[in-house]
Scaffold this active site. Sequence first.
Site, PDB file in Angstrom:
ATOM      1  N   ASN A  29     -32.186  25.464  18.624  1.00  0.00           N
ATOM      2  CA  ASN A  29     -32.966  26.121  17.597  1.00  0.00           C
ATOM      3  C   ASN A  29     -33.519  27.334  17.988  1.00  0.00           C
ATOM      4  OD1 ASN A  29     -34.629  26.993  15.359  1.00  0.00           O
ATOM      5  ND2 ASN A  29     -35.978  25.282  15.507  1.00  0.00           N
ATOM      6  N   TRP A  30     -32.865  28.626  17.615  1.00  0.00           N
ATOM      7  CA  TRP A  30     -33.597  29.723  18.474  1.00  0.00           C
ATOM      8  C   TRP A  30     -34.836  30.370  17.845  1.00  0.00           C
ATOM      9  CZ3 TRP A  30     -28.733  33.647  19.024  1.00  0.00           C
ATOM     10  CH2 TRP A  30     -27.793  33.085  20.026  1.00  0.00           C
ATOM     11  N   LYS A  31     -35.212  29.772  16.842  1.00  0.00           N
ATOM     12  CA  LYS A  31     -36.361  30.124  15.999  1.00  0.00           C
ATOM     13  C   LYS A  31     -36.161  31.688  15.659  1.00  0.00           C
ATOM     14  CE  LYS A  31     -38.884  26.247  17.983  1.00  0.00           C
ATOM     15  NZ  LYS A  31     -40.237  25.563  18.114  1.00  0.00           N
ATOM     16  N   HIS A 114     -37.885  21.871   8.999  1.00  0.00           N
ATOM     17  CA  HIS A 114     -38.681  22.239  10.488  1.00  0.00           C
ATOM     18  C   HIS A 114     -40.096  21.842   9.993  1.00  0.00           C
ATOM     19  CE1 HIS A 114     -39.758  23.395  14.269  1.00  0.00           C
ATOM     20  NE2 HIS A 114     -38.526  23.260  14.595  1.00  0.00           N
ATOM     21  N   GLU A 116     -42.203  23.770  11.179  1.00  0.00           N
ATOM     22  CA  GLU A 116     -42.919  24.884  11.342  1.00  0.00           C
ATOM     23  C   GLU A 116     -42.803  25.625   9.920  1.00  0.00           C
ATOM     24  OE1 GLU A 116     -40.687  26.813  14.595  1.00  0.00           O
ATOM     25  OE2 GLU A 116     -42.144  25.716  16.042  1.00  0.00           O
ATOM     26  N   GLU A 186     -38.755  14.844  15.098  1.00  0.00           N
ATOM     27  CA  GLU A 186     -39.233  15.798  15.937  1.00  0.00           C
ATOM     28  C   GLU A 186     -40.878  15.652  15.804  1.00  0.00           C
ATOM     29  OE1 GLU A 186     -36.654  19.582  16.638  1.00  0.00           O
ATOM     30  OE2 GLU A 186     -37.907  20.034  15.214  1.00  0.00           O
ATOM     31  N   GLY A 192     -42.753  22.577  21.300  1.00  0.00           N
ATOM     32  CA  GLY A 192     -43.265  23.774  21.890  1.00  0.00           C
ATOM     33  C   GLY A 192     -44.559  23.627  22.607  1.00  0.00           C
ATOM     34  N   SER A 231     -39.636  19.570  22.991  1.00  0.00           N
ATOM     35  CA  SER A 231     -39.857  19.874  24.602  1.00  0.00           C
ATOM     36  C   SER A 231     -38.690  19.189  25.456  1.00  0.00           C
ATOM     37  CB  SER A 231     -41.306  19.480  24.846  1.00  0.00           C
ATOM     38  OG  SER A 231     -42.285  20.401  24.288  1.00  0.00           O
ATOM     39  N   GLY A 252     -35.402  23.521  21.078  1.00  0.00           N
ATOM     40  CA  GLY A 252     -35.920  25.015  20.970  1.00  0.00           C
ATOM     41  C   GLY A 252     -36.156  25.816  22.009  1.00  0.00           C
ATOM     42  N   GLY A 253     -37.126  25.884  22.722  1.00  0.00           N
ATOM     43  CA  GLY A 253     -37.456  26.912  23.798  1.00  0.00           C
ATOM     44  C   GLY A 253     -36.052  27.150  24.908  1.00  0.00           C
TER      45      GLY A 253
HETATM   46  C1  PEP Z   1     -37.730  22.771  17.811  1.00  0.00           C
HETATM   47  O1  PEP Z   1     -38.352  23.509  17.285  1.00  0.00           O
HETATM   48  O2  PEP Z   1     -36.905  22.170  17.072  1.00  0.00           O
HETATM   49  C2  PEP Z   1     -38.190  22.085  19.077  1.00  0.00           C
HETATM   50  C3  PEP Z   1     -37.996  21.128  19.318  1.00  0.00           C
HETATM   51  O3  PEP Z   1     -38.751  23.017  19.935  1.00  0.00           O
HETATM   52  P1  PEP Z   1     -39.064  23.041  21.676  1.00  0.00           P
HETATM   53  O4  PEP Z   1     -37.745  22.441  22.197  1.00  0.00           O
HETATM   54  O5  PEP Z   1     -39.454  24.437  22.027  1.00  0.00           O
HETATM   55  O6  PEP Z   1     -40.160  22.026  21.686  1.00  0.00           O
END
Ligand code: PEP
Length: 270
Positions: A29-31, A114, A116, A186, A192, A231, A252-253
């Site tokens: 997930n590039w956000k 999600h 967010e 999640e 994050g 994470s 994500g990251g």
């Molecule tokens: C996400 O945004 O779905 C996510 C899991 O982010 P991260 O891996 O950065 O925690």
Amino acid sequence: MVRIQGIIPCWSIEQEVRKPMRRKLIAGNWKMHGSLMQNESLLRALIGAQSPDHVDMAVLVPAPYLDQVRQILQGTNCAWGAQDVSDEVRGAFTGEMAASMLGEFGCRYAIVGHSERRQRHGETDALVARKAQRALEAGLTPIVCLGESLEQRERGETKSVVRRQFGAIIEVLGAEGISMSTLAYEPIWAIGTGRSATAAQAQEVHGWLRQQMAEHAETVAAGLRILYGGSVKASNAVELMSQPDVDGALVGGASLVAEEFLAIARAAAQ
Ligand code: PEP
């Protein structure tokens, strides 16, 4: 229950008697990250590397980059998709993206719900379920995100929160729709933050969630892909991915760094 028209499930609910093999999915997930130049080098690194067999890979990118991603990933073993989809089919809905439009860009997946978006855009359980339904109707696989906040976990409410979120999805999609969807557990406190759930914490919720599904349809539960997100990185992926009910990761990251993302995919293949 709403029946999803025009979609043939990958396996029939009535006929399935063997436990289906769940193929792991590692989805990035590039956000709201990237640029044409950065995307190009990230994608070239992903497709230029030896990606593991028996693991599906995908990137979920900001909508303006869908055409670029399609051009680069077409014909490779990395699929792509969007980070959201409208709950409407078409019409006067400024700023929204119809599932059919995402389909025109070759999307296989769309994230829905999600945290967010639930938090920043006030998305309710019912809205998330309708979004998942629209994705299915257009032939996309919704990746439906579920998960509790830190306060909810500390109050011991993890299961009641996830049960409520899942209940809204099954009410709209039914077991058949869920059989064509992917879930992503999640926990919000892990997204994050660099603080992943432990493998045991993830397994506990994933196993329990599969059990919730089994109460509606055992065969769907056995084949249901449940990703973990929060994470995930190369250093914790092996342990997380080795849990029996963890069927991949929503990343994500770490998905913005080709080597990390590929290492997570390799961990899923072990
Ligand atoms: C996400 O945004 O779905 C996510 C899991 O982010 P991260 O891996 O950065 O925690």
